[in-house]
Design an enzyme around this catalytic site. Structure first.
Site, PDB file in Angstrom:
ATOM      1  N   CYS A 151      37.664  50.391  35.829  1.00 13.89           N
ATOM      2  CA  CYS A 151      36.932  51.642  35.745  1.00 13.89           C
ATOM      3  C   CYS A 151      36.537  51.706  34.296  1.00 13.89           C
ATOM      4  O   CYS A 151      35.171  52.343  34.116  1.00 13.89           O
ATOM      5  CB  CYS A 151      37.930  52.832  35.812  1.00 13.89           C
ATOM      6  SG  CYS A 151      39.489  52.590  34.957  1.00 13.89           S
ATOM      7  N   TYR A 152      37.002  51.374  33.060  1.00 13.95           N
ATOM      8  CA  TYR A 152      36.323  51.460  31.901  1.00 13.95           C
ATOM      9  C   TYR A 152      35.047  50.495  31.941  1.00 13.95           C
ATOM     10  O   TYR A 152      34.073  50.778  31.271  1.00 13.95           O
ATOM     11  CB  TYR A 152      37.417  50.759  30.874  1.00 13.95           C
ATOM     12  CG  TYR A 152      38.078  51.800  30.296  1.00 13.95           C
ATOM     13  CD1 TYR A 152      38.251  53.036  29.829  1.00 13.95           C
ATOM     14  CD2 TYR A 152      39.719  51.631  30.350  1.00 13.95           C
ATOM     15  CE1 TYR A 152      38.941  54.029  29.486  1.00 13.95           C
ATOM     16  CE2 TYR A 152      40.759  52.753  29.991  1.00 13.95           C
ATOM     17  CZ  TYR A 152      40.226  53.802  29.589  1.00 13.95           C
ATOM     18  OH  TYR A 152      41.247  54.769  29.081  1.00 13.95           O
TER      19      TYR A 152
END
Length: 348
Positions: A151-152
């Site tokens: 996600c990051y």
């Protein structure tokens, strides 16, 4: 023909989000949901918001159970996906939402993970612009194995890749500070994620270059530039269930101005449905992308430090995990890229 779907790790946040988005996909049918500790229970007991699969019984995560499906989503902890995936038929489309197949260099895996390197699969970030000017979606067509980005990295790579690919940003001194909602830490009970601990407070973690998404972000920049990247990445935990707001900075090349930067980003994302450069002066918010497969970006140029600041907002469970997985599945199967991803952001 309707495609049969199996979701492993179906009772976790990532697996549940895959099921939520698949509920409106017109070309698929979820037949199999698997997990470990909740095997034997009905999905309606565990995830009452998922009415479309409420009557399914959670099965054990076995190769036999998963092999019944045309498409298998693996939403498992790192180190668990590789063993399962290696035994699934080559004809099955396997989409790994875990970390096991994201990195293309074994040395990076060995530095940040404690299990054996399992190899690299095509990377499920369709909008990533590569050094040769093509997009990553071309490498997803007709594949039967996909590694969903973290996600990051999804937010950070989307924020940095156009400027890097155009030669406007220096990959050797990148600083990223990003805030994530608590769902990014998974569903397991942890004291620091209790409401009384997390709500109303922010805290850093993985400080000092040790977060496992660091080499993945550097890899994405390298794919965009064909140059090695040096990234200082600091994640923080924000008092919200969902969302990521990533603020990414890098030195600009001599003579580069804000118009050149904006032109590069508009060129990269102007025709993309799910990645949007906001109008000048409007900054991304996590609320605006909540529940959707969208990423919102904005940039500025700090003339004093000669650093570009690019901010990206995504929903960590949607665009950051399940939405990207389904978008990549559609590409691999030759389906319209937006099937099952019609949701707009939620507000308030």
């Amino acid at each position: 023909m309707t495609l049969s779907i199996a979701v492993s790790g179906a009772t976790g946040y990532a697996g549940g989000e895959v099921l939520r988005l698949l509920a409106i996909h017109p070309e698929v049918r979820v037949d199999t949901v698997t997990a470990h500790s909740s095997a034997g229970m009905r999905m309606g007991q565990l995830a009452p918001h998922l009415a479309s699969v409420a009557e399914l019984t959670v099965e054990e995560t076995t190769v036999e159970n998963l092999s019944r499906a045309d498409v298998v989503f693996l939403a498992l902890p790192h180190g668990a996906s590789a063993e399962v995936a290696a035994q699934l038929p080559e004809s099955t489309l396997v989409i790994d939402a875990g970390a096991d197949h994201r990195l293309d260099q074994s040395r990076d895996w060995s530095r940040f993970y404690d299990t054996e390197y399992a190899g690299h699969w095509p990377y499920g970030l369709p909008e990533l612009i590569l050094a040769d000017g093509t997009k990553q979606r071309e490498r997803l067509r007709n594949t039967r194995r996909i590694a969903v980005p973290g996600c990051y990295p999804t937010a950070s790579i989307l924020a940095l890749a156009p400027g890097m690919q155009a030669g406007l940003l220096d990959p050797e001194d990148v600083v990223i500070v990003a805030a994530s909602g608590t769902s990014g830490a998974g569903k397991a009970l942890k004291p620091h994620l209790l409401a009384s601990e997390a709500m109303g407070s922010m805290s850093p973690y993985g400080v000092g270059g040790v977060h496992r998404h660091t080499p993945e972000i550097e890899q994405g920049i390298r794919w965009a530039t064909e140059r090695e990247a040096q990234v200082s990445f600091t994640p923080t935990l924000a008092p919200m269930p969902r969302g990521i707001l990533a603020t990414c900075t890098a030195h600009v090349a001599p003579g580069v101005g804000i118009e050149e930067l904006r032109e590069a980003y508009e060129g990269a994302y102007g025709q993309e449905r799910y990645v949007r450069m906001l109008p000048e002066g409007q900054w991304p918010t996590t609320q605006s992308v909540l529940g959707s497969n969208h990423a919102h970006l904005q940039l500025a140029l700090d003339q004093r430090s000669r650093r570009a600041i690019i901010t990206a907002a995504i929903d960590n469970l949607a665009k950051g995990t399940a939405g990207g997985a389904i978008q990549s599945m559609n590409i691999a199967l030759g389906l319209p890229e937006d099937l099952g991803l019609a949701q707009e952001g939620l507000a308030p």
